[in-house]
Write a protein that holds these residues in place. Structure first.
Motif, PDB file in Angstrom:
ATOM      1  N   ASP A 166       0.814  -1.290   0.144  1.00 25.74           N
ATOM      2  CA  ASP A 166       0.006  -0.042  -0.046  1.00 25.74           C
ATOM      3  C   ASP A 166       0.856   1.123  -0.169  1.00 25.74           C
ATOM      4  OD1 ASP A 166      -2.311  -1.459  -0.077  1.00 25.74           O
ATOM      5  OD2 ASP A 166      -2.667  -1.561   2.011  1.00 25.74           O
ATOM      6  N   GLY A 167       1.883   1.155   0.688  1.00 23.04           N
ATOM      7  CA  GLY A 167       2.842   2.334   0.844  1.00 23.04           C
ATOM      8  C   GLY A 167       3.596   2.677  -0.871  1.00 23.04           C
ATOM      9  N   VAL A 168       3.832   1.742  -1.403  1.00 20.98           N
ATOM     10  CA  VAL A 168       4.415   1.831  -2.632  1.00 20.98           C
ATOM     11  C   VAL A 168       3.174   2.519  -3.589  1.00 20.98           C
ATOM     12  CG1 VAL A 168       5.224   0.717  -5.015  1.00 20.98           C
ATOM     13  CG2 VAL A 168       6.012   0.051  -2.720  1.00 20.98           C
ATOM     14  N   LYS A 169       1.950   2.188  -3.569  1.00 22.39           N
ATOM     15  CA  LYS A 169       0.692   2.419  -4.385  1.00 22.39           C
ATOM     16  C   LYS A 169       0.667   3.884  -4.218  1.00 22.39           C
ATOM     17  CE  LYS A 169      -1.551  -2.076  -4.670  1.00 22.39           C
ATOM     18  NZ  LYS A 169      -2.717  -2.519  -4.412  1.00 22.39           N
ATOM     19  N   LEU A 170       0.759   4.248  -2.674  1.00 25.41           N
ATOM     20  CA  LEU A 170       0.462   5.660  -2.348  1.00 25.41           C
ATOM     21  C   LEU A 170       1.521   6.637  -3.006  1.00 25.41           C
ATOM     22  CD1 LEU A 170      -1.124   7.560  -0.525  1.00 25.41           C
ATOM     23  CD2 LEU A 170       0.075   6.983   1.412  1.00 25.41           C
ATOM     24  N   VAL A 171       2.707   6.334  -2.891  1.00 21.71           N
ATOM     25  CA  VAL A 171       3.948   7.069  -3.287  1.00 21.71           C
ATOM     26  C   VAL A 171       3.672   7.156  -4.765  1.00 21.71           C
ATOM     27  CG1 VAL A 171       6.531   6.994  -3.587  1.00 21.71           C
ATOM     28  CG2 VAL A 171       5.295   6.247  -1.630  1.00 21.71           C
ATOM     29  N   VAL A 235      11.948   9.341 -13.700  1.00 21.14           N
ATOM     30  CA  VAL A 235      11.711   9.210 -12.351  1.00 21.14           C
ATOM     31  C   VAL A 235      11.127   7.832 -12.067  1.00 21.14           C
ATOM     32  CG1 VAL A 235      10.954  11.558 -11.855  1.00 21.14           C
ATOM     33  CG2 VAL A 235       9.245  10.067 -12.742  1.00 21.14           C
ATOM     34  N   ALA A 236      11.286   7.367 -11.029  1.00 21.24           N
ATOM     35  CA  ALA A 236      10.965   5.939 -10.488  1.00 21.24           C
ATOM     36  C   ALA A 236      10.921   5.820  -9.271  1.00 21.24           C
ATOM     37  CB  ALA A 236      11.948   4.903 -11.022  1.00 21.24           C
ATOM     38  N   VAL A 237      10.045   4.954  -8.844  1.00 24.57           N
ATOM     39  CA  VAL A 237       9.955   4.598  -7.309  1.00 24.57           C
ATOM     40  C   VAL A 237      11.006   3.490  -6.914  1.00 24.57           C
ATOM     41  CG1 VAL A 237       8.476   3.507  -5.423  1.00 24.57           C
ATOM     42  CG2 VAL A 237       7.456   5.039  -7.326  1.00 24.57           C
ATOM     43  N   GLY A 238      11.751   3.802  -5.879  1.00 26.76           N
ATOM     44  CA  GLY A 238      12.808   2.520  -5.447  1.00 26.76           C
ATOM     45  C   GLY A 238      12.383   2.687  -4.003  1.00 26.76           C
ATOM     46  N   GLU A 239      13.562   1.720  -3.254  1.00 31.01           N
ATOM     47  CA  GLU A 239      13.484   1.801  -1.705  1.00 31.01           C
ATOM     48  C   GLU A 239      14.608   2.462  -1.201  1.00 31.01           C
ATOM     49  OE1 GLU A 239      14.185  -1.747   1.051  1.00 31.01           O
ATOM     50  OE2 GLU A 239      12.293  -2.083   0.209  1.00 31.01           O
ATOM     51  N   ILE A 240      14.382   3.386  -0.391  1.00 32.33           N
ATOM     52  CA  ILE A 240      15.389   4.259   0.241  1.00 32.33           C
ATOM     53  C   ILE A 240      15.287   4.095   1.642  1.00 32.33           C
ATOM     54  CG2 ILE A 240      16.254   6.282   0.580  1.00 32.33           C
ATOM     55  CD1 ILE A 240      17.285   5.577  -1.783  1.00 32.33           C
ATOM     56  N   ASN A 241      16.109   3.735   2.707  1.00 33.57           N
ATOM     57  CA  ASN A 241      16.009   3.707   4.146  1.00 33.57           C
ATOM     58  C   ASN A 241      14.883   2.788   4.370  1.00 33.57           C
ATOM     59  OD1 ASN A 241      17.808   6.008   3.766  1.00 33.57           O
ATOM     60  ND2 ASN A 241      17.860   5.987   5.732  1.00 33.57           N
ATOM     61  N   GLY A 242      14.620   1.751   3.641  1.00 32.46           N
ATOM     62  CA  GLY A 242      13.536   0.896   3.966  1.00 32.46           C
ATOM     63  C   GLY A 242      11.885   1.510   3.715  1.00 32.46           C
ATOM     64  N   GLU A 243      11.889   2.471   2.694  1.00 30.53           N
ATOM     65  CA  GLU A 243      10.861   3.041   2.507  1.00 30.53           C
ATOM     66  C   GLU A 243      10.473   3.237   0.851  1.00 30.53           C
ATOM     67  OE1 GLU A 243       9.679   5.953   5.957  1.00 30.53           O
ATOM     68  OE2 GLU A 243      11.643   6.527   5.447  1.00 30.53           O
ATOM     69  N   PRO A 244       9.538   3.239   0.526  1.00 29.79           N
ATOM     70  CA  PRO A 244       9.431   3.611  -0.939  1.00 29.79           C
ATOM     71  C   PRO A 244       9.624   5.173  -1.014  1.00 29.79           C
ATOM     72  CG  PRO A 244       7.037   3.193   0.271  1.00 29.79           C
ATOM     73  CD  PRO A 244       8.121   2.870   1.237  1.00 29.79           C
ATOM     74  N   ALA A 245      10.506   5.408  -2.005  1.00 27.44           N
ATOM     75  CA  ALA A 245      10.847   6.776  -2.262  1.00 27.44           C
ATOM     76  C   ALA A 245      10.852   7.093  -3.843  1.00 27.44           C
ATOM     77  CB  ALA A 245      12.280   6.755  -1.686  1.00 27.44           C
ATOM     78  N   ILE A 246      11.125   8.273  -4.125  1.00 26.26           N
ATOM     79  CA  ILE A 246      11.064   8.698  -5.686  1.00 26.26           C
ATOM     80  C   ILE A 246      12.582   9.072  -5.992  1.00 26.26           C
ATOM     81  CG2 ILE A 246      10.170  10.105  -7.498  1.00 26.26           C
ATOM     82  CD1 ILE A 246       7.615  10.257  -5.529  1.00 26.26           C
ATOM     83  N   LEU A 247      13.045   8.389  -6.889  1.00 23.14           N
ATOM     84  CA  LEU A 247      14.495   8.587  -7.600  1.00 23.14           C
ATOM     85  C   LEU A 247      14.419   9.380  -8.961  1.00 23.14           C
ATOM     86  CD1 LEU A 247      14.731   6.179  -5.635  1.00 23.14           C
ATOM     87  CD2 LEU A 247      16.860   5.890  -6.652  1.00 23.14           C
ATOM     88  N   VAL A 248      14.902  10.666  -9.100  1.00 28.04           N
ATOM     89  CA  VAL A 248      15.001  11.431 -10.053  1.00 28.04           C
ATOM     90  C   VAL A 248      16.201  11.507 -10.718  1.00 28.04           C
ATOM     91  CG1 VAL A 248      14.373  13.630 -10.973  1.00 28.04           C
ATOM     92  CG2 VAL A 248      13.294  13.129  -9.073  1.00 28.04           C
TER      93      VAL A 248
END
Length: 288
Positions: A166-171, A235-248
């Motif tokens: 759900d966290g990934v979908k929200l991000v 842009v893409a969604v990845g995992e940073i510090n154990g959380e879904p994050a956006i990498l540009v």
């Protein structure tokens, strides 16, 4: 097991401790290297894990004292140096929720000894007695430092209510609304008291002060999405510090990492790291 193999077996834990205490991956690596130099010259070490934990923790306390002085002179908001997780051994070093950006920011409220005690207790489940031995203090003092830290950070152990999926979908929804300039859609995703913190360190264009409020945050974020640079970026969604994050990425170069903090089914805080110095470690991880 030979000395080098023993040290390498302890590396993830040592890095995990150092990174959480200092909040900077590059500094944490330096600490681990310093520990290795001491390990090579040490004699009669009977409990390597305990010995190395003691060395690393005390090196971190010393480094954090000087790092705090630098952070007081930092240009704009200071954020921890991000690290990529997912398939990285770092995530296996005890509890991942204690390496989130939100958790590390909370730890900035603590003195170096308080932070060391809190990390050892919260992330690695050390007893107060063992923590006392690491810091060279008695158990009662270690307990007092822990409770003082707990009072200062509040409920830092709060878990996110969103599942990883759900966290990934929200991000992903957050990313789409930002890129499309959908202010209304973004406002629906953000909490009323949402905030944006941008760390450019004076080396990248970023807001020098935090942005507070759902409406203000939504307009600021969609404004970023409309810039000329953003329109040509990938842009893409990845995992940073154990959380879904956006990498540009711009022209193939990582230039921004945005880490949204999720509360329930909404996003309460967006932390954006733009300082190129702070992206160097992640670049190295992604290139490996």
């Amino acid at each position: 097991m030979d000395d080098l193999a023993e040290f390498e077996a302890q590396r993830p834990r040592m890095f995990g401790i150092a990174y959480r205490i200092i909040g900077e991956a590059s500094e944490a690596e330096d600490v681990v290297q310093d520990a290795y130099l001491r390990w090579r010259s040490a004699e009669g070490v009977t409990t390597p894990a305990a010995w190395l934990t003691t060395v690393v923790t005390n090196l971190c306390i010393n480094r954090l004292t000087s790092a705090r002085a630098r952070r007081e002179r930092y240009v704009g908001p200071w954020l921890p140096e991000p690290v990529a997780t997912g398939n990285d051994p770092l995530e296996l070093a005890e509890r991942r929720d204690t390496m989130t950006m939100g958790f590390l920011v909370l730890l900035e409220k603590l003195t170096p000894p308080e932070r060391a005690v809190f990390v050892l207790r919260e992330a690695f489940d050390y007893s107060h007695r063992d923590i006392g031995e690491v810091l060279g203090i008695d158990e009662a003092n270690a307990r007092q430092l822990y409770h003082r830290a707990l009072t200062r950070v509040g409920d830092a152990r709060r878990r996110f209510s969103a599942t990883p999926a759900d966290g990934v979908k929200l991000v992903e929804r957050f990313l789409a609304a930002t890129v499309e300039g959908d202010v209304a859609g973004l406002e629906q995703i953000l909490t009323e008291d949402a905030s944006v913190w941008a760390d450019g360190g004076g080396k990248a264009t970023a807001a020098r002060h935090p942005i507070f409020g759902r409406v203000e945050a939504a307009h600021y974020l969609t404004g970023l999405g409309k810039t000329r640079r953003a329109l040509t970026a990938t842009v893409a969604v990845g995992e940073i510090n154990g959380e879904p994050a956006i990498l540009v990425h711009e022209s193939g170069e990582l230039t921004v990492i945005l880490v949204p903090e999720i509360h329930g089914d909404r996003i309460s805080t967006i932390r954006a790291v733009l300082n190129p110095d702070k992206l160097a470690y992640v670049k190295g991880q992604l290139a490996a």
